[in-house]
Design an enzyme around this catalytic site. Structure first.
Site, PDB file in Angstrom:
ATOM      1  N   PHE A  16      32.555  -0.670  42.330  1.00  0.00           N
ATOM      2  CA  PHE A  16      31.221  -0.487  41.757  1.00  0.00           C
ATOM      3  C   PHE A  16      31.019  -1.465  40.616  1.00  0.00           C
ATOM      4  O   PHE A  16      31.953  -1.763  39.883  1.00  0.00           O
ATOM      5  CB  PHE A  16      31.074   0.933  41.187  1.00  0.00           C
ATOM      6  CG  PHE A  16      31.017   2.010  42.235  1.00  0.00           C
ATOM      7  CD1 PHE A  16      29.820   2.326  42.862  1.00  0.00           C
ATOM      8  CD2 PHE A  16      32.159   2.720  42.585  1.00  0.00           C
ATOM      9  CE1 PHE A  16      29.762   3.332  43.817  1.00  0.00           C
ATOM     10  CE2 PHE A  16      32.110   3.718  43.541  1.00  0.00           C
ATOM     11  CZ  PHE A  16      30.909   4.026  44.155  1.00  0.00           C
ATOM     12  N   ASP A  17      29.792  -1.928  40.456  1.00  0.00           N
ATOM     13  CA  ASP A  17      29.420  -2.705  39.273  1.00  0.00           C
ATOM     14  C   ASP A  17      29.327  -1.668  38.152  1.00  0.00           C
ATOM     15  O   ASP A  17      30.296  -1.379  37.505  1.00  0.00           O
ATOM     16  CB  ASP A  17      28.099  -3.421  39.526  1.00  0.00           C
ATOM     17  CG  ASP A  17      27.587  -4.187  38.320  1.00  0.00           C
ATOM     18  OD1 ASP A  17      28.212  -4.113  37.258  1.00  0.00           O
ATOM     19  OD2 ASP A  17      26.558  -4.848  38.445  1.00  0.00           O
ATOM     20  N   LYS A  18      28.210  -1.067  37.940  1.00  0.00           N
ATOM     21  CA  LYS A  18      28.025   0.087  37.061  1.00  0.00           C
ATOM     22  C   LYS A  18      26.560   0.440  36.978  1.00  0.00           C
ATOM     23  O   LYS A  18      26.150   1.515  37.370  1.00  0.00           O
ATOM     24  CB  LYS A  18      28.590  -0.145  35.648  1.00  0.00           C
ATOM     25  CG  LYS A  18      28.484   1.098  34.764  1.00  0.00           C
ATOM     26  CD  LYS A  18      28.627   0.769  33.304  1.00  0.00           C
ATOM     27  CE  LYS A  18      27.456   0.004  32.848  1.00  0.00           C
ATOM     28  NZ  LYS A  18      27.032  -0.076  31.535  1.00  0.00           N
ATOM     29  N   MET A 166      35.918  -0.269  39.156  1.00  0.00           N
ATOM     30  CA  MET A 166      34.650  -0.604  38.517  1.00  0.00           C
ATOM     31  C   MET A 166      34.789  -1.962  37.839  1.00  0.00           C
ATOM     32  O   MET A 166      35.805  -2.222  37.183  1.00  0.00           O
ATOM     33  CB  MET A 166      34.297   0.475  37.480  1.00  0.00           C
ATOM     34  CG  MET A 166      32.912   0.358  36.910  1.00  0.00           C
ATOM     35  SD  MET A 166      32.484   1.765  35.837  1.00  0.00           S
ATOM     36  CE  MET A 166      33.241   1.294  34.308  1.00  0.00           C
ATOM     37  N   LYS A 196      32.216 -11.335  39.269  1.00  0.00           N
ATOM     38  CA  LYS A 196      32.094 -10.085  40.025  1.00  0.00           C
ATOM     39  C   LYS A 196      32.218 -10.312  41.524  1.00  0.00           C
ATOM     40  O   LYS A 196      32.820  -9.525  42.219  1.00  0.00           O
ATOM     41  CB  LYS A 196      30.768  -9.389  39.678  1.00  0.00           C
ATOM     42  CG  LYS A 196      30.775  -8.840  38.263  1.00  0.00           C
ATOM     43  CD  LYS A 196      29.516  -8.108  37.917  1.00  0.00           C
ATOM     44  CE  LYS A 196      29.584  -7.623  36.464  1.00  0.00           C
ATOM     45  NZ  LYS A 196      28.427  -6.828  36.102  1.00  0.00           N
TER      46      LYS A 196
END
Length: 197
Positions: A16-18, A166, A196
């Protein structure tokens, strides 16, 4: 597509990114600490620069300034540095807003607001610094609450045997606070947008 479903059967890690995936994706300004007594002046400068930004944190700052009824001055020479922050000329002053790493890069000392920023991060808020002509004038705290179902979704993935990680751009303390709430142990904080992928 059948191919996509087949590929998903081989997935062993979900990352997950956030913002907007684990959190609500609607950040808001929660705190503002200044080095003088003029919070409105600091918020006005920060919002003026952020009005040209497309970042969700910038949107939260602009929304807070509008709620306070502040008129935003015109900015010149706006520049965004992805993963760091933004800067511009406002009323003859060089205004910079961004993460701690932006201050480091520009060789600007945090000064007396370091402890305040650290406390914000420990609470799961994102500290954003405002520097005017090379001097830090304020630290703003922006919070993006965890989605109510985030922790249960993470737990469901883990129960299926998947690793969950994350990779936010936030500081280590902010990222760890959010990860704890979501039940995620593996966190790669301070990841720049290019990193990312």
């Amino acid at each position: 597509k059948g191919e996509a479903l087949e590929s998903l059967s081989h997935v062993d890690t979900v990352v997950f990114d956030k913002t907007g995936t684990l959190t609500e994706g609607r950040p808001r300004l929660t705190d503002l600490q200044v080095t003088d007594d003029d919070q409105d002046a600091a918020l006005r400068l920060a919002a003026a620069v952020e009005a040209s930004s497309e970042h969700p944190l910038g949107t939260a700052i602009v929304a807070a300034a509008r709620e306070h009824g502040l008129d935003l001055p015109t900015v010149e020479a706006f520049q965004a540095v992805p993963g760091f922050g933004v800067s511009a000329q406002v009323e003859g002053q060089q205004v910079l807003i961004g993460a701690f790493r932006y201050l480091e890069r520009e060789k600007i000392a945090v000064g007396e607001l370091d402890k305040t920023a650290d406390d914000y991060a420990t609470d799961g808020k994102t500290p954003v610094f405002l520097a005017v002509d090379g001097v830090v004038r304020a630290v703003l705290a922006i919070a993006d609450p965890l989605q109510t179902a985030a922790a249960s979704r993470v737990a469901a993935l883990q129960q299926r045997g998947m690793q969950v990680a994350m990779i936010p751009g936030d500081s280590h303390k902010t990222a760890q606070a959010i990860a704890r709430q979501a039940g995620i142990a593996q966190v790669h904080a301070q990841t720049l947008p290019d990193g990312k992928a």
